[in-house]
Design a protein around this motif. Structure first.
Motif, PDB file in Angstrom:
ATOM      1  N   TYR A 143      43.050  19.321  31.987  1.00 25.02           N
ATOM      2  CA  TYR A 143      41.946  19.906  32.751  1.00 25.02           C
ATOM      3  C   TYR A 143      42.469  20.764  33.891  1.00 25.02           C
ATOM      4  CZ  TYR A 143      38.774  17.191  30.019  1.00 25.02           C
ATOM      5  OH  TYR A 143      38.080  16.690  28.955  1.00 25.02           O
ATOM      6  N   ALA A 144      41.721  21.835  34.202  1.00 23.19           N
ATOM      7  CA  ALA A 144      42.122  22.777  35.251  1.00 23.19           C
ATOM      8  C   ALA A 144      41.425  22.500  36.577  1.00 23.19           C
ATOM      9  CB  ALA A 144      41.812  24.206  34.804  1.00 23.19           C
ATOM     10  N   TYR A 145      40.267  21.835  36.530  1.00 25.83           N
ATOM     11  CA  TYR A 145      39.455  21.617  37.728  1.00 25.83           C
ATOM     12  C   TYR A 145      38.997  20.168  37.812  1.00 25.83           C
ATOM     13  CZ  TYR A 145      38.962  26.684  37.197  1.00 25.83           C
ATOM     14  OH  TYR A 145      39.212  28.016  37.034  1.00 25.83           O
ATOM     15  N   ALA A 146      38.724  19.745  39.032  1.00 25.63           N
ATOM     16  CA  ALA A 146      38.105  18.434  39.273  1.00 25.63           C
ATOM     17  C   ALA A 146      36.883  18.646  40.148  1.00 25.63           C
ATOM     18  CB  ALA A 146      39.077  17.484  39.948  1.00 25.63           C
ATOM     19  N   SER A 147      35.875  17.828  39.916  1.00 28.29           N
ATOM     20  CA  SER A 147      34.628  17.949  40.667  1.00 28.29           C
ATOM     21  C   SER A 147      34.015  16.576  40.890  1.00 28.29           C
ATOM     22  CB  SER A 147      33.647  18.823  39.879  1.00 28.29           C
ATOM     23  OG  SER A 147      32.396  18.888  40.535  1.00 28.29           O
ATOM     24  N   PHE A 148      33.221  16.469  41.944  1.00 27.77           N
ATOM     25  CA  PHE A 148      32.406  15.275  42.159  1.00 27.77           C
ATOM     26  C   PHE A 148      31.169  15.682  42.934  1.00 27.77           C
ATOM     27  CE2 PHE A 148      35.192  15.444  45.851  1.00 27.77           C
ATOM     28  CZ  PHE A 148      34.342  15.157  46.919  1.00 27.77           C
ATOM     29  N   CYS A 149      30.219  14.774  43.051  1.00 25.30           N
ATOM     30  CA  CYS A 149      28.993  15.008  43.812  1.00 25.30           C
ATOM     31  C   CYS A 149      28.859  13.930  44.877  1.00 25.30           C
ATOM     32  CB  CYS A 149      27.770  14.971  42.904  1.00 25.30           C
ATOM     33  SG  CYS A 149      27.720  16.310  41.708  1.00 25.30           S
ATOM     34  N   ALA A 150      28.393  14.344  46.052  1.00 26.61           N
ATOM     35  CA  ALA A 150      28.193  13.416  47.169  1.00 26.61           C
ATOM     36  C   ALA A 150      26.741  13.481  47.625  1.00 26.61           C
ATOM     37  CB  ALA A 150      29.125  13.768  48.322  1.00 26.61           C
ATOM     38  N   VAL A 151      26.140  12.320  47.798  1.00 25.78           N
ATOM     39  CA  VAL A 151      24.742  12.260  48.213  1.00 25.78           C
ATOM     40  C   VAL A 151      24.572  12.909  49.597  1.00 25.78           C
ATOM     41  CG1 VAL A 151      24.893   9.946  49.266  1.00 25.78           C
ATOM     42  CG2 VAL A 151      22.712  10.769  48.405  1.00 25.78           C
ATOM     43  N   VAL A 152      23.441  13.592  49.748  1.00 26.92           N
ATOM     44  CA  VAL A 152      23.108  14.254  51.016  1.00 26.92           C
ATOM     45  C   VAL A 152      21.899  13.520  51.598  1.00 26.92           C
ATOM     46  CG1 VAL A 152      22.349  16.399  52.107  1.00 26.92           C
ATOM     47  CG2 VAL A 152      23.927  16.475  50.143  1.00 26.92           C
ATOM     48  N   ARG A 153      22.077  12.943  52.761  1.00 30.48           N
ATOM     49  CA  ARG A 153      20.978  12.267  53.453  1.00 30.48           C
ATOM     50  C   ARG A 153      20.728  12.988  54.782  1.00 30.48           C
ATOM     51  NH1 ARG A 153      18.143   8.171  50.615  1.00 30.48           N
ATOM     52  NH2 ARG A 153      19.631   6.941  49.415  1.00 30.48           N
ATOM     53  N   PRO A 154      19.482  12.984  55.257  1.00 30.46           N
ATOM     54  CA  PRO A 154      19.216  13.637  56.549  1.00 30.46           C
ATOM     55  C   PRO A 154      19.915  12.906  57.695  1.00 30.46           C
ATOM     56  CG  PRO A 154      17.204  12.658  55.622  1.00 30.46           C
ATOM     57  CD  PRO A 154      18.295  12.451  54.621  1.00 30.46           C
ATOM     58  N   ASP A 155      20.363  13.671  58.681  1.00 29.81           N
ATOM     59  CA  ASP A 155      21.059  13.080  59.836  1.00 29.81           C
ATOM     60  C   ASP A 155      20.186  12.089  60.601  1.00 29.81           C
ATOM     61  OD1 ASP A 155      23.513  14.277  59.465  1.00 29.81           O
ATOM     62  OD2 ASP A 155      22.992  16.046  60.659  1.00 29.81           O
ATOM     63  N   ASP A 156      18.872  12.286  60.541  1.00 26.79           N
ATOM     64  CA  ASP A 156      17.979  11.398  61.296  1.00 26.79           C
ATOM     65  C   ASP A 156      17.396  10.277  60.429  1.00 26.79           C
ATOM     66  OD1 ASP A 156      16.315  12.939  59.711  1.00 26.79           O
ATOM     67  OD2 ASP A 156      14.929  13.483  61.334  1.00 26.79           O
ATOM     68  N   HIS A 157      18.008  10.013  59.282  1.00 22.55           N
ATOM     69  CA  HIS A 157      17.520   8.950  58.403  1.00 22.55           C
ATOM     70  C   HIS A 157      17.570   7.616  59.157  1.00 22.55           C
ATOM     71  CE1 HIS A 157      17.204   6.210  55.010  1.00 22.55           C
ATOM     72  NE2 HIS A 157      16.902   7.227  54.231  1.00 22.55           N
ATOM     73  N   PRO A 158      16.500   6.813  59.111  1.00 22.09           N
ATOM     74  CA  PRO A 158      16.460   5.571  59.889  1.00 22.09           C
ATOM     75  C   PRO A 158      17.505   4.534  59.474  1.00 22.09           C
ATOM     76  CG  PRO A 158      14.543   5.745  58.438  1.00 22.09           C
ATOM     77  CD  PRO A 158      15.252   7.063  58.379  1.00 22.09           C
ATOM     78  N   ALA A 159      18.037   4.618  58.268  1.00 19.19           N
ATOM     79  CA  ALA A 159      19.032   3.633  57.823  1.00 19.19           C
ATOM     80  C   ALA A 159      20.473   4.065  58.124  1.00 19.19           C
ATOM     81  CB  ALA A 159      18.881   3.387  56.321  1.00 19.19           C
ATOM     82  N   LYS A 160      20.656   5.249  58.686  1.00 20.03           N
ATOM     83  CA  LYS A 160      22.015   5.730  58.952  1.00 20.03           C
ATOM     84  C   LYS A 160      22.652   4.908  60.073  1.00 20.03           C
ATOM     85  CE  LYS A 160      24.665   9.790  60.307  1.00 20.03           C
ATOM     86  NZ  LYS A 160      24.586  11.205  60.754  1.00 20.03           N
TER      87      LYS A 160
END
Length: 195
Positions: free
Chosen positions: A130-147
């Protein structure tokens, strides 16, 4: 006892899926995933690795106990949500290796295991051509109450390893948040690097 890192494929990979399911439920319950997992869903979801040529689990073991794991598989075997950003940009997805989940028991963090997870998956992908590697990271709002107030994003870690965000590449993938009654789609940022 020191942690041992093992590259699992074939029957070894298949044998680790139940423990990986338990670990995912435990670790992904925390921020930023907030995942309300079930063993039945996990076993179905993870079975794809057993059925995919080129799939890998990098397992971190304390004795016989799986305390961390990172998975990967050829992008062409992934769901359309993760393939589409590459297909839309004209990449040959047969050249992209997808780094899926990476989970580690909190008691074992800070020992360099996260780096080993990337090292070993990238090495596996290179061995397969393989020539490339990839992944995905969850995006949560900065003001999320559980952060948590002490949360540090992993972006600097990923950049140090040579990954960059793929411009305008946000995918959506559903799961059930802790406390919710049903699944909702979550935005995830695509990260990418040349191997």
């Amino acid at each position: 006892m020191p942690v041992t890192i093992k590259t699992l494929t074939g029957t070894d990979l298949r044998a680790a899926l139940k423990d990986l399911a338990q670990l995912r439920i435990s670790v992904f319950r925390d921020w930023p995933y907030l995942y309300e997992g079930s063993l039945a869903y996990e076993q179905k979801y993870l079975s794809r690795y057993a059925d995919t040529d080129g799939a890998v689990i990098i397992g971190a073991y304390d004795g016989d106990r799986l305390v961390g794991a990172a998975t990967g598989e050829p992008m062409e075997a992934e769901v359309i949500q993760f393939r589409r950003p590459f297909e839309d940009r004209g990449y040959n997805i047969k050249q992209v290796f997808y780094l899926a989940e990476s989970v580690l028991d909190p008691a074992y963090r800070g020992q360099g295991i996260g780096h080993r997870f990337f090292d070993e998956r990238e090495a596996h992908a290179r061995r397969l051509g393989y020539a490339y590697a990839s992944f995905c990271a969850v995006v949560r709002p900065d003001d999320h109450p559980a952060k948590p107030s002490d949360y540090w994003p992993l972006d600097p870690f990923w950049r140090k390893r040579g990954y960059e965000m793929l411009d305008d590449a946000i995918v959506h993938f559903p799961w059930q948040d802790v406390g919710d009654a049903e699944e909702t789609e979550k935005p995830m940022q695509v990260w990418f690097r040349l191997l």
